[in-house]
Write a protein that holds these residues in place. Structure first.
Motif: not given
Length: 263
Positions: A44, A163, A167, A172, A175
């Protein structure tokens, strides 16, 4: 870096690139550097950037041509790249002829080499084709090599989507930009034009609804790619497809999406 290097060794090799260039005999007369050079230790984050490498090389006395390649070729970004020591900037969808022309002119057309701006990407989304069949992969590449590249794109794009889902679910947001940048690069490398443009449109505020649209566009893109390769939908239940499906499930991709992708 060598593909056999471990994550820490790969990051160290990228960071040592300017020193390697200056110590090389003969010294390279030109360099093409990506702007965002991702860390292999922390995916990231960038281990470094093309602008930093360009600046270090110029400080060390490098006089060769430096081209920075980036998905972001807005005027502000281009000014940053040129100020760091680059002779020219190329967008990621520029063809080989643009690179050769830039090298031949030694940066005299630096501000014009990136012909595809972020603004034009947004404006052309509605009329853009799913697949850019004029791209080298589809217009000139040998069928076997093209098939291998398409299979790798299928796998990597789905992993990136997994992914992105993770996230979003873990909130998150730090990222998200890196994953979206990676997905756009994957799309541009294979001529997945409409998906690339959509990712750009929503990259500043990516939501679950955007993720659903990305998945829909990816499946639509894969269908067009199969058609371009002369692959019928009935031939998708192949052994490689089943193996790929198992790999995608291991990465947390929903069964419904795996079935839609593989079959």
């Amino acid at each position: 870096p060598d593909l056999n290097l471990g994550p820490e060794e790969a990051d160290a090799a990228v960071l040592a690139f300017p020193e390697m260039v200056m110590n090389a005999t003969p010294r390279p007369s030109g360099l093409l550097v990506d702007q965002n050079l991702k860390s292999q230790v922390d995916r990231y984050k960038n281990v470094t950037t093309g602008t930093k490498i360009a600046s270090q090389l110029r400080d060390a006395g490098y006089e060769g041509t430096i081209l920075i390649r980036s998905a972001n070729v807005s005027r502000k970004a281009m000014q940053e790249y040129l100020a760091a020591g680059a002779d020219a900037v190329m967008s990621k969808d520029e063809q080989r002829d643009a690179l050769l022309s830039c090298l031949a002119t030694r940066g005299s057309t630096a501000k014009n080499i990136a012909s595809s701006s972020d603004e034009s990407d947004v404006d052309t989304f509605k009329t853009a084709p799913i697949l850019d069949t004029a791209d080298f992969v589809w217009s000139e590449m040998q069928p076997q090599a093209r098939t291998e590249i398409v299979e790798e794109f299928n796998k990597q794009a789905m992993l990136t989507i997994a992914n992105l889902k993770d996230l979003l679910e873990t909130e998150n947001t730090h990222g998200l930009p890196g994953e979206l940048h990676q997905l756009r690069g994957q799309c541009r490398a294979i001529g997945a034009l409409k998906l690339s443009l959509f990712v750009h449109r929503c990259k500043s505020s990516f939501t679950h609804e955007n993720l659903k649209k990305v998945k829909d566009l990816l499946f639509e893109t894969l269908a067009v790619m199969n058609e371009a390769q002369g692959i019928s939908s009935s031939s998708q239940k192949s052994a490689p497809g089943v193996a790929c499906g198992a790999a995608l499930r291991c990465c947390g991709i929903d069964d419904d999406d795996v079935m839609k992708f593989v079959y």
